[in-house]
Design an enzyme around this catalytic site. Structure first.
Site, PDB file in Angstrom:
ATOM      1  N   ARG A 118       0.793  -1.229   0.000  1.00 32.50           N
ATOM      2  CA  ARG A 118       0.000   0.000   0.000  1.00 32.50           C
ATOM      3  C   ARG A 118       0.827   1.282   0.000  1.00 32.50           C
ATOM      4  O   ARG A 118       0.299   2.369  -0.201  1.00 32.50           O
ATOM      5  CB  ARG A 118      -0.976  -0.017   1.185  1.00 32.50           C
ATOM      6  CG  ARG A 118      -2.189  -0.907   0.911  1.00 32.50           C
ATOM      7  CD  ARG A 118      -3.245  -0.701   1.949  1.00 32.50           C
ATOM      8  NE  ARG A 118      -2.937  -1.400   3.183  1.00 32.50           N
ATOM      9  CZ  ARG A 118      -3.336  -0.991   4.398  1.00 32.50           C
ATOM     10  NH1 ARG A 118      -4.049   0.109   4.534  1.00 32.50           N
ATOM     11  NH2 ARG A 118      -3.024  -1.683   5.469  1.00 32.50           N
TER      12      ARG A 118
ATOM     13  N   THR B  83       3.777 -14.169   8.779  1.00 32.08           N
ATOM     14  CA  THR B  83       4.608 -13.768   9.926  1.00 32.08           C
ATOM     15  C   THR B  83       5.194 -14.972  10.664  1.00 32.08           C
ATOM     16  O   THR B  83       6.312 -14.886  11.192  1.00 32.08           O
ATOM     17  CB  THR B  83       3.795 -12.900  10.903  1.00 32.08           C
ATOM     18  OG1 THR B  83       2.583 -13.594  11.238  1.00 32.08           O
ATOM     19  CG2 THR B  83       3.428 -11.552  10.284  1.00 32.08           C
TER      20      THR B  83
ATOM     21  N   GLY C 105      -5.512  -8.464  14.130  1.00 33.79           N
ATOM     22  CA  GLY C 105      -5.889  -9.728  14.753  1.00 33.79           C
ATOM     23  C   GLY C 105      -6.621  -9.408  16.049  1.00 33.79           C
ATOM     24  O   GLY C 105      -6.213  -8.510  16.783  1.00 33.79           O
TER      25      GLY C 105
ATOM     26  N   ARG D 111      27.050  26.953   3.941  1.00 31.09           N
ATOM     27  CA  ARG D 111      27.330  25.575   3.520  1.00 31.09           C
ATOM     28  C   ARG D 111      28.440  24.952   4.365  1.00 31.09           C
ATOM     29  O   ARG D 111      29.025  25.620   5.216  1.00 31.09           O
ATOM     30  CB  ARG D 111      27.655  25.585   2.035  1.00 31.09           C
ATOM     31  CG  ARG D 111      26.419  25.946   1.189  1.00 31.09           C
ATOM     32  CD  ARG D 111      26.761  26.086  -0.282  1.00 31.09           C
ATOM     33  NE  ARG D 111      27.521  24.952  -0.746  1.00 31.09           N
ATOM     34  CZ  ARG D 111      28.422  24.991  -1.736  1.00 31.09           C
ATOM     35  NH1 ARG D 111      28.665  26.126  -2.360  1.00 31.09           N
ATOM     36  NH2 ARG D 111      29.057  23.905  -2.107  1.00 31.09           N
TER      37      ARG D 111
ATOM     38  N   TYR E 233      29.536  35.831  -2.644  1.00 31.50           N
ATOM     39  CA  TYR E 233      29.976  34.448  -2.463  1.00 31.50           C
ATOM     40  C   TYR E 233      31.345  34.431  -1.827  1.00 31.50           C
ATOM     41  O   TYR E 233      32.293  35.039  -2.345  1.00 31.50           O
ATOM     42  CB  TYR E 233      30.024  33.701  -3.807  1.00 31.50           C
ATOM     43  CG  TYR E 233      30.599  32.310  -3.659  1.00 31.50           C
ATOM     44  CD1 TYR E 233      29.984  31.376  -2.826  1.00 31.50           C
ATOM     45  CD2 TYR E 233      31.766  31.937  -4.321  1.00 31.50           C
ATOM     46  CE1 TYR E 233      30.511  30.107  -2.666  1.00 31.50           C
ATOM     47  CE2 TYR E 233      32.306  30.663  -4.168  1.00 31.50           C
ATOM     48  CZ  TYR E 233      31.676  29.752  -3.332  1.00 31.50           C
ATOM     49  OH  TYR E 233      32.198  28.493  -3.161  1.00 31.50           O
TER      50      TYR E 233
ATOM     51  N   ASN F  83      34.713  44.263   5.563  1.00 27.10           N
ATOM     52  CA  ASN F  83      33.413  44.503   4.924  1.00 27.10           C
ATOM     53  C   ASN F  83      33.510  44.041   3.474  1.00 27.10           C
ATOM     54  O   ASN F  83      34.316  44.557   2.703  1.00 27.10           O
ATOM     55  CB  ASN F  83      33.053  45.986   4.990  1.00 27.10           C
ATOM     56  CG  ASN F  83      31.628  46.190   4.513  1.00 27.10           C
ATOM     57  OD1 ASN F  83      30.689  45.916   5.245  1.00 27.10           O
ATOM     58  ND2 ASN F  83      31.468  46.636   3.282  1.00 27.10           N
TER      59      ASN F  83
ATOM     60  N   TYR G 240      37.641  28.588  -7.849  1.00 26.19           N
ATOM     61  CA  TYR G 240      37.719  27.370  -8.648  1.00 26.19           C
ATOM     62  C   TYR G 240      38.166  27.730 -10.054  1.00 26.19           C
ATOM     63  O   TYR G 240      37.526  28.541 -10.728  1.00 26.19           O
ATOM     64  CB  TYR G 240      36.320  26.729  -8.665  1.00 26.19           C
ATOM     65  CG  TYR G 240      36.214  25.400  -9.361  1.00 26.19           C
ATOM     66  CD1 TYR G 240      37.072  24.353  -9.026  1.00 26.19           C
ATOM     67  CD2 TYR G 240      35.247  25.185 -10.335  1.00 26.19           C
ATOM     68  CE1 TYR G 240      36.950  23.125  -9.653  1.00 26.19           C
ATOM     69  CE2 TYR G 240      35.122  23.959 -10.963  1.00 26.19           C
ATOM     70  CZ  TYR G 240      35.985  22.928 -10.625  1.00 26.19           C
ATOM     71  OH  TYR G 240      35.866  21.725 -11.240  1.00 26.19           O
TER      72      TYR G 240
ATOM     73  N   SER H 259      32.009  47.018  -4.121  1.00 26.72           N
ATOM     74  CA  SER H 259      30.962  46.215  -4.755  1.00 26.72           C
ATOM     75  C   SER H 259      31.454  45.600  -6.058  1.00 26.72           C
ATOM     76  O   SER H 259      32.315  46.153  -6.738  1.00 26.72           O
ATOM     77  CB  SER H 259      29.756  47.112  -5.063  1.00 26.72           C
ATOM     78  OG  SER H 259      29.219  47.568  -3.842  1.00 26.72           O
TER      79      SER H 259
ATOM     80  N   GLY I 158      35.559  49.301  -6.160  1.00 23.97           N
ATOM     81  CA  GLY I 158      34.414  48.590  -6.735  1.00 23.97           C
ATOM     82  C   GLY I 158      34.663  48.186  -8.180  1.00 23.97           C
ATOM     83  O   GLY I 158      35.348  48.885  -8.926  1.00 23.97           O
TER      84      GLY I 158
HETATM   85  C1  UD1 Z   1      -0.177  -8.800  11.723  1.00 25.49           C
HETATM   86  C2  UD1 Z   1      -0.796  -9.774  12.716  1.00 25.49           C
HETATM   87  C3  UD1 Z   1      -2.083  -9.180  13.271  1.00 25.49           C
HETATM   88  C4  UD1 Z   1      -1.785  -7.843  13.921  1.00 25.49           C
HETATM   89  C5  UD1 Z   1      -1.092  -6.919  12.929  1.00 25.49           C
HETATM   90  C6  UD1 Z   1      -0.655  -5.678  13.631  1.00 25.49           C
HETATM   91  C7  UD1 Z   1      -0.212 -11.997  11.931  1.00 25.49           C
HETATM   92  C8  UD1 Z   1      -0.663 -13.190  11.214  1.00 25.49           C
HETATM   93  N1  UD1 Z   1      -1.079 -11.013  12.056  1.00 25.49           N
HETATM   94  O1  UD1 Z   1      -1.092  -8.688  10.662  1.00 25.49           O
HETATM   95  O2  UD1 Z   1      -2.631 -10.050  14.239  1.00 25.49           O
HETATM   96  O3  UD1 Z   1      -2.961  -7.246  14.397  1.00 25.49           O
HETATM   97  O4  UD1 Z   1       0.072  -7.546  12.368  1.00 25.49           O
HETATM   98  O5  UD1 Z   1      -0.101  -4.776  12.696  1.00 25.49           O
HETATM   99  O6  UD1 Z   1       0.917 -11.950  12.387  1.00 25.49           O
HETATM  100  N2  UD1 Z   1       6.194  -9.837   7.545  1.00 25.49           N
HETATM  101  C9  UD1 Z   1       7.291 -10.586   7.204  1.00 25.49           C
HETATM  102  N3  UD1 Z   1       7.119 -11.683   6.421  1.00 25.49           N
HETATM  103  C10 UD1 Z   1       5.896 -12.082   5.988  1.00 25.49           C
HETATM  104  C11 UD1 Z   1       4.775 -11.304   6.339  1.00 25.49           C
HETATM  105  C12 UD1 Z   1       4.961 -10.195   7.137  1.00 25.49           C
HETATM  106  O7  UD1 Z   1       8.411 -10.257   7.591  1.00 25.49           O
HETATM  107  O8  UD1 Z   1       5.838 -13.104   5.293  1.00 25.49           O
HETATM  108  C13 UD1 Z   1       6.395  -8.645   8.383  1.00 25.49           C
HETATM  109  C14 UD1 Z   1       5.989  -7.360   7.722  1.00 25.49           C
HETATM  110  O9  UD1 Z   1       7.036  -6.779   7.034  1.00 25.49           O
HETATM  111  C15 UD1 Z   1       5.540  -6.522   8.899  1.00 25.49           C
HETATM  112  C16 UD1 Z   1       5.037  -7.544   9.909  1.00 25.49           C
HETATM  113  O10 UD1 Z   1       5.595  -8.777   9.536  1.00 25.49           O
HETATM  114  O11 UD1 Z   1       6.619  -5.830   9.487  1.00 25.49           O
HETATM  115  C17 UD1 Z   1       3.497  -7.630   9.914  1.00 25.49           C
HETATM  116  O12 UD1 Z   1       3.081  -8.035   8.640  1.00 25.49           O
HETATM  117  P1  UD1 Z   1       1.693  -7.581   8.039  1.00 25.49           P
HETATM  118  O13 UD1 Z   1       1.547  -8.166   6.689  1.00 25.49           O
HETATM  119  O14 UD1 Z   1       1.544  -6.119   8.164  1.00 25.49           O
HETATM  120  O15 UD1 Z   1       0.710  -8.327   9.014  1.00 25.49           O
HETATM  121  P2  UD1 Z   1      -0.792  -7.994   9.249  1.00 25.49           P
HETATM  122  O16 UD1 Z   1      -1.597  -8.720   8.245  1.00 25.49           O
HETATM  123  O17 UD1 Z   1      -0.960  -6.549   9.388  1.00 25.49           O
END
Ligand code: UD1
Ligand code: MG
Length: 450
Positions: free
Chosen positions: A8, A72, A130, A327, A360, A371, A381, A399, A417
């Site tokens: 996003r 995650t 979550g 600078r 400059y 002054n 340069y 000036s 000047g």
């Molecule tokens: C996750 C949580 C959700 C929580 C939310 C808070 C899980 C399944 N869900 O959801 O419960 O409320 O965060 O923001 O954990 N990331 C990885 N690898 C992956 C996927 C994600 O490193 O394969 C990292 C992302 O870069 C990010 C974090 O994990 O920093 C969270 O990932 P994101 O996709 O935002 O999880 P949510 O769906 O928001």
């Protein structure tokens, strides 16, 4: 966790490298975590891994890569070989930048090596989070938005994405994760139900403020969090006595150290490290990076100071601006005056020296009370090399002069000047280097041929 794509954001830059208050989101988290005294910090990278790994730093930092990104839970599985068997693993999100050290410590303390400790938050609008499923005080599970029933979606308590887990349990629970859910991902949050099933206590503590658990998913969320962050910094400065004309129009992207009775007008941006001594006044719309400014000095509107690596220093009771540009390597003494459309680079100006208009000064050493006239420049340069100009004390440069470096103008000299000076000018004398003025009596203008 910093492997996600950040779709996003709609940006080529990995999400965790977008900046808040001048530092990347991930660097904020790492800097806070660095104070915990952990045996190690592991960053899980994936999307844009090389860029992320090159951009951040912290003591005892290692990276593991997650390719592809299957959720995650899958992310944390990648670091299992890097984890000590004993102890506690604190899991943080690379895109939740303002999490506080006290909150991290409280999570670790709540875990105490034997409980699963979750950080939760009560939200007006918990969409996308979550949800925490409880049976009275006992936490049973976390259900993801996309898997939640309509009744579960009404729950306001959301999981922030941060938890502290006994590492031995974590390894076992991760090994048993499945991806039979709405997103076909391995959810880290499923370990909560695993803990509950084994009778391992799950504790949920609520975050102190919403700001510290807000994640960044879009440019709008980034800008909103930036404002909250800036407002908080502004409040800290104002509590210390700094007078900001408007805390909503103030940006600090680094560190600002202020003495007493410092006044800062609207729309100023401070970057890197800036020190303002007692009684410094900064006019509106100034940009100041890596500079030290002495007591009682005034910067008028639209002054731009960029100290970069060399820094810029200004002494006491100096007058700078409006529309001045300083600078790297500009070192201005006490009571120096720099006026509109004057640029100073890698030059020292001793006490009381002035360059008030359209000038400059580059690679110059300027003595006391010099002054430097309107429209005059140092030609430092030659197209290949830079050379120094030395202007000794009490020199008056008229000036529209060009001082071709390397050159020395002796103490007390006056430069007429319009002169282009390419040889040293002796002390105490008037030196003029320009065509002699003449007038032709009886001369008439040409007329048009018929
Ligand atoms: C996750 C949580 C959700 C929580 C939310 C808070 C899980 C399944 N869900 O959801 O419960 O409320 O965060 O923001 O954990 N990331 C990885 N690898 C992956 C996927 C994600 O490193 O394969 C990292 C992302 O870069 C990010 C974090 O994990 O920093 C969270 O990932 P994101 O996709 O935002 O999880 P949510 O769906 O928001
Ligand atoms: Mg998220």
């Amino acid at each position: 966790m910093a492997a996600g794509k950040g779709t996003r954001m709609k940006s080529a830059l990995p999400k965790v490298l977008h900046k808040l208050g001048g530092r990347s989101l991930l660097q904020h988290v790492l800097q806070t975590a660095a104070g915990l005294g952990a045996v190690g910090i592991v960053v899980i990278t994936g999307h844009g891994a090389e860029a992320v790994e090159a951009a951040v730093s912290a003591p005892k930092l290692r990276f593991v890569r997650q390719m592809p990104q299957l959720g995650t839970g899958h992310a944390v599985q990648q670091e299992v070989p890097a984890l000590h068997a004993e102890g506690i693993t604190l899991i943080l999100n690379g895109d939740v930048p303002l999490i506080e050290a006290a909150t991290m410590r409280a999570l670790v303390a709540a875990c105490a090596g034997e409980r699963l400790a979750l950080l939760t938050v009560d939200l007006q609008n918990p969409f996308g989070y979550g949800r925490i499923l409880r049976d009275g005080d006992v936490v049973k599970a976390i259900v993801e938005e996309k898997d939640a029933s309509p009744a579960q979606r009404l729950i306001k308590e959301g999981y922030t994405g941060m938890m502290a887990v006994p590492t031995a349990h974590l390894k076992r629970w991760l090994a048993a994760l499945r991806n039979d859910n709405a997103q076909k991902e391995y959810y880290l949050t499923d370990i909560v139900a695993a803990a509950a099933a084994e009778g391992v206590p799950v504790v949920a503590s609520k975050a102190q403020s919403e700001t510290e658990v807000l994640g960044v998913n879009s440019p709008l969320e980034l800008a909103r969090l930036e404002r909250r962050f800036q407002l908080r910094q502004a409040e800290v400065l104002m509590e210390a006595g700094v007078r900001l004309a408007d805390p909503a129009r103030f940006d600090l992207r680094g560190e600002l150290v202020c003495g007493s009775d410092v006044e800062i007008d609207v729309n100023c941006v401070f970057e890197g490290r800036v020190e303002l001594a007692d009684g410094v006044r900064i006019g509106p719309n100034c940009v100041i990076r890596n500079a030290v400014i002495g007591a009682g000095t005034e910067l008028q509107a639209y002054t731009h100071i960029n100290g970069e690596a060399l820094g810029v220093t200004i002494g006491a009771k100096a007058q700078i601006g409006p529309f001045s540009r300083l600078r790297p390597g500009a070192e201005l003494g006490d009571e120096v005056h720099i006026g509109n459309f004057v640029e100073v680079k890698n030059s020292t100006m001793a006490k009381g020296a002035k360059a008030n208009h359209l000038a400059y000064l580059g690679d110059a050493t300027v003595g006391e009370r010099v002054n430097f006239g309107a429209g005059s420049i140092t030609a430092n340069y030659d197209g290949a090399n830079k050379s120094r100009t030395v202007i000794e004390a009490d020199v008056h440069v008229g000036s529209n002069c060009v001082l071709v470096a390397p050159i020395t103008i002796g103490a007390g000299a006056t430069i007429g000047g319009g002169s282009t000076i390419s040889k040293d000018a002796p002390a105490g004398q008037l030196t003029v280097a320009r065509a002699r003025q003449m007038s032709l009596a009886g001369w008439t203008r040409p007329t048009k041929k018929k």
